[in-house]
Motif scaffolding. Structure first.
Motif, PDB file in Angstrom:
ATOM      1  N   HIS A 269       0.928  -1.279   0.053  1.00 30.26           N
ATOM      2  CA  HIS A 269       0.077  -0.069   0.063  1.00 30.26           C
ATOM      3  C   HIS A 269       0.818   1.221   0.031  1.00 30.26           C
ATOM      4  O   HIS A 269       0.538   2.252   0.763  1.00 30.26           O
ATOM      5  CB  HIS A 269      -0.795  -0.123   1.161  1.00 30.26           C
TER       6      HIS A 269
ATOM      7  N   LEU B 247      -0.859   4.586  -0.426  1.00 29.39           N
ATOM      8  CA  LEU B 247      -1.463   5.358   0.791  1.00 29.39           C
ATOM      9  C   LEU B 247      -0.320   6.256   1.561  1.00 29.39           C
ATOM     10  O   LEU B 247      -0.608   7.333   1.893  1.00 29.39           O
ATOM     11  CB  LEU B 247      -2.039   4.166   1.591  1.00 29.39           C
TER      12      LEU B 247
ATOM     13  N   ALA C 293      -9.718  -0.920  -2.370  1.00 30.26           N
ATOM     14  CA  ALA C 293      -8.314  -1.049  -2.130  1.00 30.26           C
ATOM     15  C   ALA C 293      -7.621  -0.436  -3.358  1.00 30.26           C
ATOM     16  O   ALA C 293      -6.195  -0.686  -3.426  1.00 30.26           O
ATOM     17  CB  ALA C 293      -7.777  -2.424  -1.754  1.00 30.26           C
TER      18      ALA C 293
ATOM     19  N   PRO D   9      -5.178   1.386  -5.831  1.00 27.33           N
ATOM     20  CA  PRO D   9      -3.957   2.390  -5.516  1.00 27.33           C
ATOM     21  C   PRO D   9      -4.465   3.906  -5.488  1.00 27.33           C
ATOM     22  O   PRO D   9      -3.933   4.746  -4.880  1.00 27.33           O
ATOM     23  CB  PRO D   9      -2.978   2.013  -6.505  1.00 27.33           C
TER      24      PRO D   9
ATOM     25  N   SER E 296      -7.619   5.009  -5.137  1.00 25.82           N
ATOM     26  CA  SER E 296      -8.360   5.478  -4.037  1.00 25.82           C
ATOM     27  C   SER E 296      -7.499   5.360  -2.778  1.00 25.82           C
ATOM     28  O   SER E 296      -7.715   6.504  -1.950  1.00 25.82           O
ATOM     29  CB  SER E 296      -9.371   4.076  -3.789  1.00 25.82           C
ATOM     30  N   LEU E 297      -6.630   4.909  -2.511  1.00 22.74           N
ATOM     31  CA  LEU E 297      -5.678   4.869  -1.475  1.00 22.74           C
ATOM     32  C   LEU E 297      -4.882   5.961  -1.369  1.00 22.74           C
ATOM     33  O   LEU E 297      -4.528   6.691  -0.348  1.00 22.74           O
ATOM     34  CB  LEU E 297      -4.579   3.465  -1.531  1.00 22.74           C
TER      35      LEU E 297
ATOM     36  N   GLY F 206      -4.932   8.819   1.283  1.00 19.06           N
ATOM     37  CA  GLY F 206      -3.829   9.228   2.145  1.00 19.06           C
ATOM     38  C   GLY F 206      -3.556  10.809   2.226  1.00 19.06           C
ATOM     39  O   GLY F 206      -3.362  11.258   3.140  1.00 19.06           O
TER      40      GLY F 206
ATOM     41  N   LEU G 135      -9.218   7.547   7.737  1.00 16.92           N
ATOM     42  CA  LEU G 135      -8.267   6.339   7.251  1.00 16.92           C
ATOM     43  C   LEU G 135      -8.789   4.922   7.950  1.00 16.92           C
ATOM     44  O   LEU G 135      -8.957   3.961   7.420  1.00 16.92           O
ATOM     45  CB  LEU G 135      -6.819   6.523   7.898  1.00 16.92           C
TER      46      LEU G 135
ATOM     47  N   TYR H 164     -11.903   4.195   5.992  1.00 21.12           N
ATOM     48  CA  TYR H 164     -11.629   3.883   4.689  1.00 21.12           C
ATOM     49  C   TYR H 164     -11.098   2.424   4.742  1.00 21.12           C
ATOM     50  O   TYR H 164     -11.472   1.322   3.852  1.00 21.12           O
ATOM     51  CB  TYR H 164     -10.733   4.690   3.976  1.00 21.12           C
ATOM     52  N   LEU H 165     -10.330   2.254   5.789  1.00 18.80           N
ATOM     53  CA  LEU H 165      -9.672   0.854   5.685  1.00 18.80           C
ATOM     54  C   LEU H 165     -10.617  -0.406   6.087  1.00 18.80           C
ATOM     55  O   LEU H 165     -10.524  -1.350   5.789  1.00 18.80           O
ATOM     56  CB  LEU H 165      -8.496   0.922   6.734  1.00 18.80           C
TER      57      LEU H 165
END
Length: 282
Positions: free
Chosen positions: A104, A107, A158, A160, A162-163, A167, A183, A186-187
């Motif tokens: 990740h 993020l 998940a 990249p 969107s991450l 972030g 965060l 979202y996670l």
């Protein structure tokens, strides 16, 4: 654990300002008493236990409650120190490291960029009431989202891109107001493994808070007095964190009741901050 303790034990000893009330409370609100200082420490202790249980919630609870005692912008600076130490502890406790970072990376990288922007906002726009509004809106929004969500994982989130977007937003929030409920929320849309969930958040928070403290030290926001106070509070919070972690590993805490209590506290705090701050803009 040893590294986390040393990171704050050394400055807590070396930077000790003296035993007078004036020395201990320099840079805080006028009229700030030792009773206020003890309340500040107690708030941080309880918030640390919550983080030990759930993996997050320290800043969500400690920042707005501490902002009732001292200027919100000062609370944001001081509480960055215990936040760094606790997240470093949880990275080690969960065994999260380079593997998560490689998976990740977008993020983490985006959060660091967002943190630079957030600290810039904190330094150049230190409006006390505006920070109160931001804190209140973030808290109330998070509570509403938590109540409304269904709890079903959505693995597609998940991606990249969107991450990276999350972030940046997370970094800005952490840098400006020391709070990042985006965060954890979202996670939780795709991560159900408790170790990775807590460890992943802690890894991001550790890197962002380390960057933030470095920035604030360079630009003069993090004074020796505030670093000392943050280090003392961090030593206390490690006790609360260890207690919360032990309870989580014990596995006998009713998650529904605990979550309801936390959300009630967060919602009440958010509404209180808004009620106090919004009239200044009307």
């Amino acid at each position: 654990m040893t590294l986390a303790v040393l990171l704050v034990l050394i400055p807590a000893i070396v930077l000790f300002p003296g035993t007078s009330r004036e020395a201990l409370t320099e840079g805080l609100n006028e009229g700030f008493t030792m009773a206020h200082l003890m309340a500040f420490v107690a708030i941080a202790l309880v918030a640390a236990a919550v983080k030990g249980l759930s993996g997050f919630g320290y800043a969500l609870i400690a920042t707005p409650l501490a902002a009732v005692l001292i200027d919100p912008s000062v609370a944001v600076i001081v509480l960055a120190v215990p936040a760094l130490v606790m997240n470093l502890f949880q990275v080690g406790e969960t065994g999260t490291g380079w593997q998560y970072l490689r998976q990740h990376w977008s993020l983490v990288a985006a959060a660091l960029v967002g943190s630079v922007i957030g600290v810039f906002i904190l330094k150049n726009f230190p409006a006390k009431q505006l920070l109160g509004v931001i804190i209140g809106v973030v808290l109330v929004s998070y509570v509403i989202w938590s109540v409304a969500r269904k709890g079903r994982p959505a693995t597609g989130t998940a991606h990249p891109v969107s991450l990276g977007a999350v972030g940046v937003a997370e970094g800005v929030l952490l840098g400006a107001v020391n709070m990042g409920p985006l965060l954890p929320a979202y996670l939780h849309t795709f991560e159900r493994d408790a170790r990775r969930y807590i460890g992943g958040m802690s890894l991001v928070f550790t890197l962002v808070f380390a960057e933030r403290i470095g920035q604030m030290s360079v630009n003069g926001l993090m004074t020796a007095q505030l670093l000392w106070l943050g280090s003392v509070i961090a030593l206390v919070t490690l006790v609360g964190l260890a207690a919360g972690t032990a309870l989580r590993r014990w596995g006998r805490i009713n998650p529904s009741v605990f979550s309801a209590l936390v959300l009630t506290l967060l919602g009440a705090t958010g509404v209180t901050m808004l009620v106090k701050a919004v009239p200044h803009f009307l």
